[in-house]
Scaffold this motif. Structure first.
Motif, PDB file in Angstrom:
ATOM      1  N   MET A   9       0.829  -1.205   0.000  1.00 29.37           N
ATOM      2  CA  MET A   9       0.000   0.000   0.000  1.00 29.37           C
ATOM      3  C   MET A   9       0.868   1.262   0.000  1.00 29.37           C
ATOM      4  O   MET A   9       0.531   2.276  -0.630  1.00 29.37           O
ATOM      5  CB  MET A   9      -0.927  -0.016   1.223  1.00 29.37           C
ATOM      6  N   LYS A  10       1.978   1.203   0.725  1.00 29.53           N
ATOM      7  CA  LYS A  10       2.879   2.353   0.747  1.00 29.53           C
ATOM      8  C   LYS A  10       3.431   2.642  -0.636  1.00 29.53           C
ATOM      9  O   LYS A  10       3.444   3.799  -1.095  1.00 29.53           O
ATOM     10  CB  LYS A  10       4.019   2.090   1.731  1.00 29.53           C
ATOM     11  N   SER A  11       3.866   1.532  -1.317  1.00 31.99           N
ATOM     12  CA  SER A  11       4.388   1.731  -2.671  1.00 31.99           C
ATOM     13  C   SER A  11       3.288   2.220  -3.603  1.00 31.99           C
ATOM     14  O   SER A  11       3.524   3.065  -4.477  1.00 31.99           O
ATOM     15  CB  SER A  11       4.981   0.430  -3.197  1.00 31.99           C
ATOM     16  N   THR A  12       2.046   1.706  -3.397  1.00 32.00           N
ATOM     17  CA  THR A  12       0.921   2.159  -4.232  1.00 32.00           C
ATOM     18  C   THR A  12       0.624   3.634  -3.981  1.00 32.00           C
ATOM     19  O   THR A  12       0.346   4.410  -4.909  1.00 32.00           O
ATOM     20  CB  THR A  12      -0.319   1.299  -3.929  1.00 32.00           C
ATOM     21  N   LYS A  13       0.642   4.041  -2.683  1.00 27.62           N
ATOM     22  CA  LYS A  13       0.411   5.453  -2.372  1.00 27.62           C
ATOM     23  C   LYS A  13       1.483   6.341  -3.003  1.00 27.62           C
ATOM     24  O   LYS A  13       1.195   7.457  -3.484  1.00 27.62           O
ATOM     25  CB  LYS A  13       0.400   5.652  -0.857  1.00 27.62           C
ATOM     26  N   ASP A  14       2.740   5.847  -2.972  1.00 23.41           N
ATOM     27  CA  ASP A  14       3.802   6.625  -3.614  1.00 23.41           C
ATOM     28  C   ASP A  14       3.514   6.802  -5.095  1.00 23.41           C
ATOM     29  O   ASP A  14       3.676   7.893  -5.657  1.00 23.41           O
ATOM     30  CB  ASP A  14       5.158   5.935  -3.410  1.00 23.41           C
ATOM     31  N   ARG A  15       3.057   5.688  -5.736  1.00 25.18           N
ATOM     32  CA  ARG A  15       2.739   5.793  -7.164  1.00 25.18           C
ATOM     33  C   ARG A  15       1.572   6.750  -7.381  1.00 25.18           C
ATOM     34  O   ARG A  15       1.537   7.516  -8.352  1.00 25.18           O
ATOM     35  CB  ARG A  15       2.412   4.405  -7.734  1.00 25.18           C
ATOM     36  N   ILE A  16       0.572   6.701  -6.448  1.00 28.34           N
ATOM     37  CA  ILE A  16      -0.587   7.597  -6.578  1.00 28.34           C
ATOM     38  C   ILE A  16      -0.151   9.061  -6.423  1.00 28.34           C
ATOM     39  O   ILE A  16      -0.597   9.954  -7.157  1.00 28.34           O
ATOM     40  CB  ILE A  16      -1.660   7.231  -5.542  1.00 28.34           C
ATOM     41  N   GLN A  17       0.738   9.328  -5.414  1.00 30.06           N
ATOM     42  CA  GLN A  17       1.219  10.697  -5.222  1.00 30.06           C
ATOM     43  C   GLN A  17       1.984  11.198  -6.446  1.00 30.06           C
ATOM     44  O   GLN A  17       1.818  12.346  -6.874  1.00 30.06           O
ATOM     45  CB  GLN A  17       2.115  10.758  -3.981  1.00 30.06           C
ATOM     46  N   ARG A  18       2.801  10.276  -7.017  1.00 34.92           N
ATOM     47  CA  ARG A  18       3.532  10.681  -8.223  1.00 34.92           C
ATOM     48  C   ARG A  18       2.567  10.982  -9.360  1.00 34.92           C
ATOM     49  O   ARG A  18       2.736  11.929 -10.126  1.00 34.92           O
ATOM     50  CB  ARG A  18       4.531   9.591  -8.630  1.00 34.92           C
ATOM     51  N   ALA A  19       1.500  10.102  -9.448  1.00 35.03           N
ATOM     52  CA  ALA A  19       0.505  10.337 -10.509  1.00 35.03           C
ATOM     53  C   ALA A  19      -0.218  11.666 -10.291  1.00 35.03           C
ATOM     54  O   ALA A  19      -0.479  12.427 -11.244  1.00 35.03           O
ATOM     55  CB  ALA A  19      -0.494   9.193 -10.551  1.00 35.03           C
ATOM     56  N   GLU A  20      -0.569  11.984  -8.997  1.00 34.75           N
ATOM     57  CA  GLU A  20      -1.236  13.253  -8.719  1.00 34.75           C
ATOM     58  C   GLU A  20      -0.329  14.434  -9.027  1.00 34.75           C
ATOM     59  O   GLU A  20      -0.781  15.474  -9.532  1.00 34.75           O
ATOM     60  CB  GLU A  20      -1.679  13.276  -7.262  1.00 34.75           C
ATOM     61  N   SER A  21       0.975  14.283  -8.692  1.00 31.35           N
ATOM     62  CA  SER A  21       1.919  15.354  -9.029  1.00 31.35           C
ATOM     63  C   SER A  21       1.971  15.567 -10.533  1.00 31.35           C
ATOM     64  O   SER A  21       1.996  16.713 -11.023  1.00 31.35           O
ATOM     65  CB  SER A  21       3.314  15.016  -8.496  1.00 31.35           C
TER      66      SER A  21
END
Length: 709
Positions: free
Chosen positions: A415-427
């Protein structure tokens, strides 16, 4: 040649035995094996050595004469070797929806028949059909536990038929059945089963199993005799495990030589007793003749004294009347005694009734006490089971808690890695929005500048209006292109957002369904598996259920393969009949009845029997950790020759073309998780069938951890 027995010569009335003994042939319909053992002397009187030598010579001459006579009879009767019998021969076997066959009819020759084919082509199904159709049990075939297991997958009932030859003088009720007897057996998945006995014209004669058993006994069709019907497992176990002594006993029993040998021994013992009694009787003949002569002389003397006979007759009458008087007196005394006995019986009856009432009262009390004890004992059993189950569940819960903690850590990392990917996608999305805003802002500023210039130019020189009006369409095109660029820049953002949403839904589903494979099986399966691990009485530990040992590499085929394999994924595999019986008892203890099959160790090499490497087969998409499981799936479902085609139109084009080598069937996807099955029929034509979607929980393992990552 039939065994020879020595018989006593006929008595000439004087007891003369100087002629010696003669040899007679005793024929039997059970065996033509000559026995030379356990030959005993049949005469108790002495014979000289010369007579013995002459007797042996006579025996040899008689034997030679009988052999010559037997050969002459065979020549005169036109004996021509091995000729087919007129009745009791199987003429044909047919089966419908049985095991792997949709419909199969096998005509049989009158003598020896050979049936050949590849593994899994259904050769053993023919012998199994004969055994079951003629009244054999399902367990005797070592192919299944019940008749339902022999019904072809996707059908609800099966029909077997065996045609028996019924000609000649010794035919069975030929006036009723005709030249052939047709035996049919119908059975279904609901558990119904019945027999039909038909005549050669197809007329129904009987539906009673007793009539079928009478026909089998009449024609000596011994289905349970391994010398008549020998299954693969029985032959394998017999050849690999039995000793020479056991093989010899098996041969003696199967050919009924043991029974015949016992009959011979009993006959010999009876003849010995008869000879002994005869010898004793011969020694007593002289004394009996002397007594007869004395009695004859006495009779002659008594006939000369008529007066003496009259006195004897008178005394006899007097004695008779005296006996009558004595009997009458005894009868009167007996009547008095009977009266007293009747009174005693009445008293005893009254006492008996009183004792019976006391006994019934005591018996009722004893039964009540016994029932209460049993009820208490039975009430303790669930508590003991609950205690053991609670203990097991506690241990299981501890283990599951540890596993869940480890899985939780893995999920948190994922989930942490997924959240990181989500944050990168939002950025990226914010950056894309900023870029679009910059693009839109610059375009407007440019248009305002141009508009001011145009206004100033319009104010300065009206004469240049025509030129500006000619440039207006060009500006409009640029505006439309800018709007199009804006819309195009929004589409990738929406696609990215949809991909993120789908990934989050898939992740939640994988996490939610993880570790629920046991829910697809019987509730008592964990207890059964624990009992199997703790039981040390198996020759080889059972393997199963099969679904526990199969991992599906491509989950998109889960529904079709789950439905195609059917009950096979719930099946346990053992390697011997004793292990099958032991496992069945364990299943009965936990009320967890699952299919059991007997398999063989050893890996099956399918290298030369697989289709072209360009095709994906079921064997390639499955990861199997047990050779026994792999062997059963190859034999029963031909997974090495079943291809998988994702696109339906491609499947139609491929299967409708020239027949593919080493391909028996193929699957492709359909709507709603269902599938379509293509297979080649017996005539080579392509057959198509619908495979419904699997609505239950998946029984095969999938790579959930990899998908979560």
């Amino acid at each position: 040649m039939a065994p020879m027995k020595r018989a006593r010569p006929a008595d000439d009335g004087e007891g003369d035995d100087s002629d010696g003994s003669e040899v007679v042939a005793v024929e039997t319909s059970q065996s033509n094996i000559r026995q030379d053992t356990r030959k005993k002397a049949r005469l108790s009187y002495e014979v000289s050595s010369a007579e013995t030598s002459e007797e042996s010579s006579d025996d040899e001459e008689i034997i030679e004469e009988q052999e010559s006579s037997f050969r002459t009879q065979q020549q005169n009767s036109g004996y021509s070797g091995n000729t087919p019998a007129d009745n009791g021969i199987l003429e044909s076997v047919s089966c419908s929806n049985f095991m792997c066959h949709n419909y199969l009819e096998v005509p049989l020759g009158p003598l020896i028949n050979f049936i050949i084919g590849h593994n899994g082509s259904g050769k053993s199904a023919i012998l199994t059909a004969i055994t079951i159709c003629l009244g054999g049990k399902a367990t005797a075939t070592n192919r299944g536990q019940s008749l339902k297991s022999f019904i072809k997958e996707g059908t609800d009932s099966a029909v077997l038929s065996v045609k028996i030859k019924n000609k000649g003088d010794s035919a069975y009720q030929q006036e009723v059945y005709g030249d052939s007897i047709v035996v049919e057996r119908h059975f279904s998945r609901s558990g119904t089963s019945n027999f039909k006995l038909k005549s050669a014209t197809g007329r129904l004669i009987s539906t009673r199993k007793a009539d079928l058993e009478e026909i089998c006994d009449y024609f000596a069709l011994q289905i349970d005799n391994p010398m008549n019907v020998l299954t693969q497992d029985m032959a394998r176990q017999f050849l690999s495990n039995s000793t020479p002594q056991e093989k010899y006993k098996f041969f003696m029993k199967g050919t009924q030589l043991e029974h015949l040998d016992g009959d011979y021994l009993q006959i010999e013992q009876s003849i010995d007793r008869i000879d002994q009694d005869l010898a004793k009787s011969l020694s007593d003949v002289g004394s009996y003749e002397d007594e007869a002569r004395k009695a004859k002389r006495t009779l002659e003397m008594s006939e000369k004294h008529d007066t003496l006979r009259d006195k004897i007759r008178s005394f006899g009458w007097q004695m008779a009347w005296a006996q009558v008087e004595e009997v009458e007196q005894n009868l009167a005394n007996t009547d008095d005694g009977l009266v007293r006995i009747a009174e005693d019986i009445a008293d005893a009856e009254r006492k008996k009734d009183a004792c019976a009432e006391d006994f019934e009262t005591a018996d009722l009390s004893f039964r009540d006490a016994t029932r209460q004890v049993q009820e208490l004992q039975e009430s303790l059993v669930p508590h003991d089971m609950q205690k053991d189950q609670a203990k097991q569940e506690n241990e299981k819960a501890k283990k599951e808690a540890l596993d869940l903690q480890a899985e939780q850590r893995k999920i948190k990392d994922a989930m942490k890695s997924t959240k990181d990917r989500i944050q990168r996608a939002e950025s990226d999305i914010v950056e894309e929005h900023r870029r679009l805003e910059e693009i839109n802002g610059g375009s407007n500023a440019r248009r305002l500048v141009e508009l001011d210039e145009k206004r100033s130019q319009a104010a300065d020189a009206r004469n240049r209006m025509d030129e500006h009006e000619n440039g207006l369409p060009h500006l409009e095109d640029e505006r439309r292109r800018a709007s199009g660029d804006l819309e195009k820049s929004k589409a990738p953002i929406l696609v990215k957002r949809e991909e993120v949403r789908k990934c989050e839904e898939r992740l939640e589903k994988l996490i939610r369904d993880k570790g629920k494979q046991e829910g697809a099986y019987h509730a008592s399966l964990p207890q059964l598996l624990r009992a199997i691990r703790e039981d040390g009485g198996f020759q080889q530990k059972p393997v199963g259920p099969i679904g526990y040992h199969v991992r599906l590499k491509k989950p998109s085929w889960s529904s079709i393969l789950e439905k195609s394999f059917g009950a096979m994924l719930n099946t346990f595999i053992v390697t011997s009949k004793s292990d099958q019986t032991r496992l069945s008892q364990l299943m009965g203890r936990f009320q967890c009845q699952l299919p059991i099959v007997i398999g063989n160790n050893g890996r099956v090499d399918t290298t030369d029997h697989e289709p072209d490497p360009q095709f994906e087969t079921v064997l390639k998409v499955l990861e199997i950790d047990e050779d026994l499981v792999r062997r059963q799936l190859i034999i029963n479902h031909a997974i090495e020759q079943t291809i998988l085609i994702d696109n339906r139109s491609d499947a139609v084009n491929i299967m409708n073309g020239a027949r593919l080598p080493n391909v028996k069937q193929g699957f492709t996807h359909n709507k709603g998780g269902s599938g379509i099955r293509y297979s080649y029929g017996w005539g080579g034509g392509l057959q198509q069938g619908h495979v419904p979607a699997w609505n239950g929980q998946p029984r095969m393992k999938t790579d959930v951890e990899f998908q979560v990552k």
